[in-house]
Design an enzyme around this catalytic site. Structure first.
Site, PDB file in Angstrom:
ATOM      1  N   LYS A   1      34.679  36.197  37.133  1.00  0.00           N
ATOM      2  CA  LYS A   1      36.139  36.122  37.296  1.00  0.00           C
ATOM      3  C   LYS A   1      36.379  35.408  38.625  1.00  0.00           C
ATOM      4  O   LYS A   1      36.063  35.933  39.697  1.00  0.00           O
ATOM      5  CB  LYS A   1      36.747  37.524  37.315  1.00  0.00           C
ATOM      6  CG  LYS A   1      38.262  37.501  37.410  1.00  0.00           C
ATOM      7  CD  LYS A   1      38.833  38.880  37.129  1.00  0.00           C
ATOM      8  CE  LYS A   1      40.336  38.839  36.961  1.00  0.00           C
ATOM      9  NZ  LYS A   1      41.062  38.407  38.136  1.00  0.00           N
TER      10      LYS A   1
ATOM     11  N   CYS B   1      43.562  60.691  77.902  1.00  0.00           N
ATOM     12  CA  CYS B   1      43.906  59.323  77.514  1.00  0.00           C
ATOM     13  C   CYS B   1      43.039  58.340  78.302  1.00  0.00           C
ATOM     14  O   CYS B   1      42.751  58.574  79.475  1.00  0.00           O
ATOM     15  CB  CYS B   1      45.391  59.092  77.816  1.00  0.00           C
ATOM     16  SG  CYS B   1      45.974  57.431  77.417  1.00  0.00           S
TER      17      CYS B   1
ATOM     18  N   GLU C   1      31.407  36.186  31.884  1.00  0.00           N
ATOM     19  CA  GLU C   1      31.460  35.079  32.851  1.00  0.00           C
ATOM     20  C   GLU C   1      32.132  35.567  34.131  1.00  0.00           C
ATOM     21  O   GLU C   1      32.894  36.542  34.098  1.00  0.00           O
ATOM     22  CB  GLU C   1      32.270  33.925  32.241  1.00  0.00           C
ATOM     23  CG  GLU C   1      33.759  34.245  32.183  1.00  0.00           C
ATOM     24  CD  GLU C   1      34.539  33.429  31.168  1.00  0.00           C
ATOM     25  OE1 GLU C   1      34.400  33.714  29.958  1.00  0.00           O
ATOM     26  OE2 GLU C   1      35.291  32.546  31.581  1.00  0.00           O
TER      27      GLU C   1
HETATM   28  S1  IVH Z   1      40.680  34.617  30.845  1.00  0.00           S
HETATM   29  C1  IVH Z   1      44.407  35.689  28.170  1.00  0.00           C
HETATM   30  N1  IVH Z   1      38.652  34.100  32.420  1.00  0.00           N
HETATM   31  O1  IVH Z   1      42.216  36.319  36.108  1.00  0.00           O
HETATM   32  C2  IVH Z   1      43.554  35.811  29.355  1.00  0.00           C
HETATM   33  N2  IVH Z   1      40.716  34.631  33.424  1.00  0.00           N
HETATM   34  O2  IVH Z   1      43.543  38.891  35.939  1.00  0.00           O
HETATM   35  C3  IVH Z   1      43.117  34.523  29.906  1.00  0.00           C
HETATM   36  N3  IVH Z   1      40.656  34.538  35.876  1.00  0.00           N
HETATM   37  O3  IVH Z   1      45.227  35.109  34.833  1.00  0.00           O
HETATM   38  C4  IVH Z   1      42.378  34.656  31.150  1.00  0.00           C
HETATM   39  N4  IVH Z   1      38.571  33.944  36.078  1.00  0.00           N
HETATM   40  O4  IVH Z   1      43.935  33.667  36.556  1.00  0.00           O
HETATM   41  C5  IVH Z   1      39.945  34.440  32.349  1.00  0.00           C
HETATM   42  N5  IVH Z   1      36.781  33.571  33.686  1.00  0.00           N
HETATM   43  C6  IVH Z   1      38.061  33.909  33.605  1.00  0.00           C
HETATM   44  C7  IVH Z   1      38.834  34.078  34.760  1.00  0.00           C
HETATM   45  C8  IVH Z   1      40.162  34.462  34.634  1.00  0.00           C
HETATM   46  C9  IVH Z   1      39.683  34.223  36.733  1.00  0.00           C
HETATM   47  C10 IVH Z   1      42.018  34.936  36.294  1.00  0.00           C
HETATM   48  C11 IVH Z   1      43.129  34.256  35.553  1.00  0.00           C
HETATM   49  C12 IVH Z   1      43.878  35.374  34.901  1.00  0.00           C
HETATM   50  C13 IVH Z   1      43.543  36.523  35.782  1.00  0.00           C
HETATM   51  C14 IVH Z   1      43.723  37.846  35.076  1.00  0.00           C
END
Ligand code: IVH
Length: 711
Positions: A136, A427, A134
């Site tokens: 980020k 310059c 998915e």
């Molecule tokens: S899962 C235990 N899924 O990325 C891990 N994080 O670099 C839970 N983030 O702290 C996080 N999109 O703020 C997850 N689809 C996604 C995400 C995501 C953005 C952020 C989140 C996390 C950070 C880690």
């Protein structure tokens, strides 16, 4: 060698070439740097480096720790996520820690990740392993706690253990249900990302601009800033959104797969990302990553990679966590964004010390949501290496908030008759002074070219003035880069030297024609405000003044050393003039100072040997009241000693401890070596304490430090 130079050089050394002492010093440096970036990013919502640069620091830290596990700091950045919550909000401890994700930067990193997971679980090749993929989301994470279906609180990640209570603000976000739909568990913490769409961000900025207010840098920082301020009515006006993708404490899991959980979230009334899919091969994940990367620019929100998660929750449970991130998930980051555009011209920029930097002027192009018109070309060698010519179609890259770079050109698009770029030899200022190349220590020619015009070059003079008024120097409110440019070229009331700043109000009062209040952009009130701000800085600390002069190699730390050593302006000026006149004794005296060597002394001498500079300094000093520096006590029990502070200090901050040591004539060092005389260790001290004990160095606690220093 100064500590700064030493650490800059260490920073370039390959991890496998580091010795143990170097590794320890490098870990300390990285910890401090990462902590400073964390604070800017998480607490101030204003990062100063790109995500890629930040990731590289963390990566290097982990690599060093992997090679020297025993040197890992008690407060290692690998064990920490985010930064401590701001004092503005009430703090809430997370029932289940909010962790971060490990990063993958290449397809091979992803293959390694999946192989690691398989190995850990002892899964045979024939057993399928399903993973979700998915986007980020580039926003900020938020944990929402629901009890009996009602939202009870919303908490930011903070340092992963404790976050900020932003419930009142979160309640204004339409995507966050106040009450869950369907059949939710008695207790559930839904976690996800708060973000702002690109369009909403652009519209907000347009409104800000129309209202004459400051515009925002990017959607992420705006979203974070909107959520982490105290007035819920401000949050309500900002169009924030929320995607649910994870969870914390749950009384009874509504599903047994990652995908099942996300579907349950949807049933509870959350918005989840439509681009999430399940795959049972690495190639499937990588293909999805590729598709999302192609779609990235067209998506309504910013993303910076794709997150892969093991789908089976029982397997997630078995995999568990390594320090700050789960073993069952990874973020596959996108490379920096690139775009093609036309190179219209190459301009030459002249810095304060005359350093010449070529700048590419480009046909404006949007790279990662930001319009890019200029990019750095670094130096003549870089232009030659790239082979770019004016008129070429070039590829530009922008990583985070750093200055965009030119990566190369498209040969098929080169216009007929495009000529190779000839680097100027003079310059660009009206004086056309020759541009010189310096010799390196080894005698080879440096890539840095400088205008030899020095104080006569108007570009350098303007840059000097900008430095003079900058925040760490005179810090004059209402007199920044823009105003210096305007005042420098002003015929009626010019500022061409630092002293001119302090005669501005007098000149304004004396001549009925030269009124600042009549000038464009000023009125009665703003003119008076500027005069007042200048007046406020007429009394200045000696170290600020020395730094403000902008002598090459004399940065803040050196200015402080000089100020402390000479105490008063007259003493410093006399010593500098003597050194400039070749007085050996004065030179030796300066050379004896901590961290001051030939480079500094030569440039102080060169500065004061120049009659123009002497006049400039004389005129300036005549306008100022220069405060004497606090001189170190000549003979304390600590004079000349090297002290290391380690562990957590409870009665003083790190900076304060360092200041105290310096005031007592000692030096505060970052790492323990044979040269260390004393270690002050607080609770949680680790490798430094261990090393001190091994080397037989005296170790005391904070209370003893205060007893001995008599404070
Ligand atoms: S899962 C235990 N899924 O990325 C891990 N994080 O670099 C839970 N983030 O702290 C996080 N999109 O703020 C997850 N689809 C996604 C995400 C995501 C953005 C952020 C989140 C996390 C950070 C880690």
């Amino acid at each position: 060698m100064t500590q700064d130079r030493q650490s800059a050089e260490l920073g370039h050394k390959r991890v496998r070439d580091l010795g143990e002492d170097e590794a320890a010093a490098e870990l300390a440096r990285l910890a401090a740097e990462i902590a400073a970036h964390d604070e800017r990013y998480y607490q101030k919502d204003a990062p100063s480096v790109s995500d890629a640069e930040y990731d590289a620091l963390r990566q290097r830290n982990s690599e060093i720790e992997a090679r020297f596990p025993h040197l890992k700091l008690a407060e290692s950045p690998s064990d920490r996520v985010g930064a401590a919550p701001s004092e503005k909000f009430a703090k809430v401890r997370h029932a289940v820690a909010m962790l971060s994700l490990d990063n993958a930067f290449s397809d091979d990193d992803v293959r390694d990740f999946v192989a690691r997971v398989r190995r850990f679980l002892r899964l045979g090749e024939d057993v399928a392993l399903r993973l979700t993929a998915e986007p980020k989301i580039d926003g900020l994470s938020l944990s929402l706690r629901y009890e009996s279906g009602d939202l009870v609180h919303a908490v930011t990640r903070g340092d992963g253990t404790t976050g900020e209570n932003v419930t009142a603000n979160a309640r204004t976000i339409a995507d966050i249900p106040q009450r869950l739909a369907g059949d939710p568990p008695a207790v559930i913490e839904v976690r996800g990302e708060v973000y702002m769409t690109k369009q909403d961000f652009a519209e907000l900025n347009a409104r800000q601009e129309a209202a004459g207010k400051q515009t925002y840098v990017n959607p992420r920082n705006t979203a974070a800033g909107s959520l982490r301020q105290l007035d819920p009515s401000v949050t309500a006006e900002r169009p924030l959104k929320f995607f649910a993708y994870a969870w914390g404490e749950v009384s009874e899991l509504p599903a047994d797969t990652q995908m099942g959980m996300i579907e349950a979230f949807r049933d509870f009334g959350f918005v989840t990302n439509p681009l999430m899919e399940v795959f049972d091969s690495v190639e499937g994940l990588l293909a999805h990553h590729h598709r999302i990367e192609l779609e990235r620019a067209a998506l309504p929100y910013d993303i910076d990679g794709v997150v892969y998660k093991v789908d089976d929750l029982a397997l997630q449970q078995r995999l568990g966590f390594v320090s700050r991130s789960p073993r069952w998930a990874i973020a596959h980051k996108f490379p920096a964004e690139k775009a093609m555009t036309v190179l219209h011209a190459i301009d030459i920029q002249v810095g304060r010390t005359g350093a010449i930097t070529p700048v590419a002027r480009l046909e404006p192009v949007t790279v990662g949501g930001v319009v890019v018109e200029n990019a750095t070309l670094h130096n003549a060698e870089e232009i030659e290496r790239l082979g770019v010519r004016i008129g070429d179609t070039v590829i530009v890259q922008r990583a985070g908030d750093v200055i965009p770079q030119v990566l190369g050109f498209v040969p098929e698009k080169r216009p007929a008759g495009a000529e190779p770029y000839v680097f100027p030899t003079t310059c660009p200022c009206y004086l056309q002074t020759p541009i010189m190349r310096e010799a390196n220590v080894s005698g080879t020619e440096s890539v840095v070219r400088r205008c030899s015009g020095e104080f006569a070059c108007p570009y350098q003079r303007k840059e000097h003035l900008k430095h003079f008024v900058s925040r760490r120097a005179f810090d004059i409110e209402g007199l920044g880069d823009k105003q210096i440019e305007a005042f420098y070229d002003d015929a009626m009331l010019p500022i061409r030297t630092p002293a001119d700043i302090f005669t501005l109000a007098r000149r304004d009062a004396e001549n009925p024609l030269q009124k600042l209040k009549n000038r464009d952009g000023y009125g009665e009130v703003s003119a008076q405000k500027l005069f007042d701000a200048i007046e406020e800085r007429r009394t200045i600390a000696l170290e600020r003044l020395i730094y403000a002069l902008g002598i090459r190699h004399v940065g803040e730390a050196t200015a402080k050393t000089l100020a402390r050593a000479y105490g008063a302006w007259q003493a410093f000026e006399q010593a500098a003039l003597k050194v400039a006149d070749g007085d050996e004794e004065a030179r030796e005296e300066m050379d004896a100072l901590e961290d001051i060597g030939d480079a500094v002394i030569d440039s102080v001498a060169a500065y004061f040997a120049e009659p123009h500079n002497r006049d400039l300094v004389e005129a300036l000093a005549g306008e100022l009241t220069i405060q004497e520096a606090e001189r170190p006590a000549a003979d304390t029990a600590f004079s000349g000693k090297t002290i290391v502070f380690t562990g957590s200090l409870e009665r003083m901050s790190r900076d304060e401890a360092k200041e105290m040591a310096e005031r007592l004539g000692a030096k505060a060092a970052g790492s323990v070596s044979k040269k260390t005389n004393l270690v002050v260790a607080g609770p949680g001290a680790g490798s430094k304490l261990k090393k001190a004990t091994e080397l037989g160095i005296e170790v005391i606690d904070e209370d003893e430090w205060f007893r001995r220093t008599g404070q």
